[in-house]
Design a protein around this motif. Structure first.
Motif, short mmCIF file in Angstrom:
data_model
loop_
_atom_site.label_atom_id
_atom_site.label_comp_id
_atom_site.label_asym_id
_atom_site.label_seq_id
_atom_site.Cartn_x
_atom_site.Cartn_y
_atom_site.Cartn_z
N THR A 92 0.78 -1.23 0.04
CA THR A 92 -0.16 0.12 0.07
C THR A 92 0.91 1.44 0.08
O THR A 92 2.11 1.04 0.12
CB THR A 92 -0.93 0.14 1.34
N PRO A 93 0.23 2.25 -0.26
CA PRO A 93 1.25 3.57 -0.18
C PRO A 93 1.84 3.93 1.15
O PRO A 93 1.17 3.80 2.01
CB PRO A 93 0.15 4.76 -0.63
N LEU A 94 3.11 4.32 1.14
CA LEU A 94 3.76 4.75 2.30
C LEU A 94 3.06 5.97 3.13
O LEU A 94 2.48 7.00 2.38
CB LEU A 94 5.03 5.11 1.92
N PRO A 95 2.97 5.99 4.43
CA PRO A 95 2.59 7.02 5.19
C PRO A 95 3.34 8.21 5.43
O PRO A 95 4.40 8.16 5.01
CB PRO A 95 2.19 6.38 6.56
N GLY A 96 2.59 9.19 5.34
CA GLY A 96 3.19 10.56 5.84
C GLY A 96 3.50 10.71 7.05
O GLY A 96 3.30 9.97 8.13
N ASN A 97 4.32 11.72 7.49
CA ASN A 97 4.53 11.98 8.95
C ASN A 97 4.32 13.36 9.16
O ASN A 97 5.40 14.28 8.98
CB ASN A 97 6.01 11.65 9.06
N PRO A 98 3.04 13.89 9.72
CA PRO A 98 2.98 15.17 9.90
C PRO A 98 3.66 15.64 11.19
O PRO A 98 3.83 16.92 11.27
CB PRO A 98 1.48 15.32 10.23
#
Length: 124
Positions: A92-98
Motif C-alpha cells: 500500500t502507499p507509504l504513510p506520511g509523517n506530519p
C-alpha cells in the motif's frame, strides 16, 4: 518444525517480506529519527544546565519544549517505522509523517528565542 515469529506481530503478521533493501532503508530512517530525539533531549539538558541571559522561567520552558519534542520524535520514529514497514509488506502507499512539522516548528521557536536573547545580551 516451528515457525519463528518476528516482533512486533502488528507489523510482521501482515503481507509478505519486501525487498530487504527497503526494510533496511526504513530502519536507517528510524535510527536517524532516534538520533534526532536523543539530540533534542541532550539539547534540553544543556539548555537547562547553562547559565544563559534568560529569565529562569523562559529557560525552563525552552528546555521543557526541547524535551517534549525529543519524546514526541522518539515515539513518532517508532510509529512511522511500523506503519512504513507494514505498508511495504502489504503493497500500500507509504504513510506520511506530519509530526515532522511540529518538531521543526519547536526547534525553530527555541532557536528564535535563543537568537533574540543573544542579540539583546549583545546590545545591553
Amino acid at each position: 518444525m516451528s515457525e519463528r515469529r518476528r516482533w512486533p506481530a502488528s507489523v510482521y503478521d501482515h503481507g509478505t517480506d519486501p525487498d530487504a533493501r527497503f526494510s533496511l532503508a526504513n530502519e536507517r530512517t528510524f535510527l536517524a529519527w532516534a538520533r534526532t530525539a536523543l539530540a533534542l533531549l541532550a539539547g534540553s539538558a544543556a539548555l537547562d544546565a547553562l547559565d544563559l541571559p534568560l529569565q529562569d522561567t523562559v529557560q525552563s520552558v525552552l528546555a521543557a519544549l526541547l524535551a517534549l519534542a525529543g519524546m514526541v520524535t522518539a515515539v513518532t520514529a517508532w510509529r512511522t517505522w511500523a506503519r512504513t514497514e507494514r505498508a511495504m509488506r502489504e503493497g500500500t502507499p507509504l504513510p506520511g509523517n506530519p509530526t515532522m512539522v511540529v518538531v521543526v516548528a519547536t526547534i525553530g521557536a527555541v532557536g528564535l528565542v535563543l537568537a533574540v536573547a543573544s542579540v539583546l545580551r549583545g546590545l545591553g
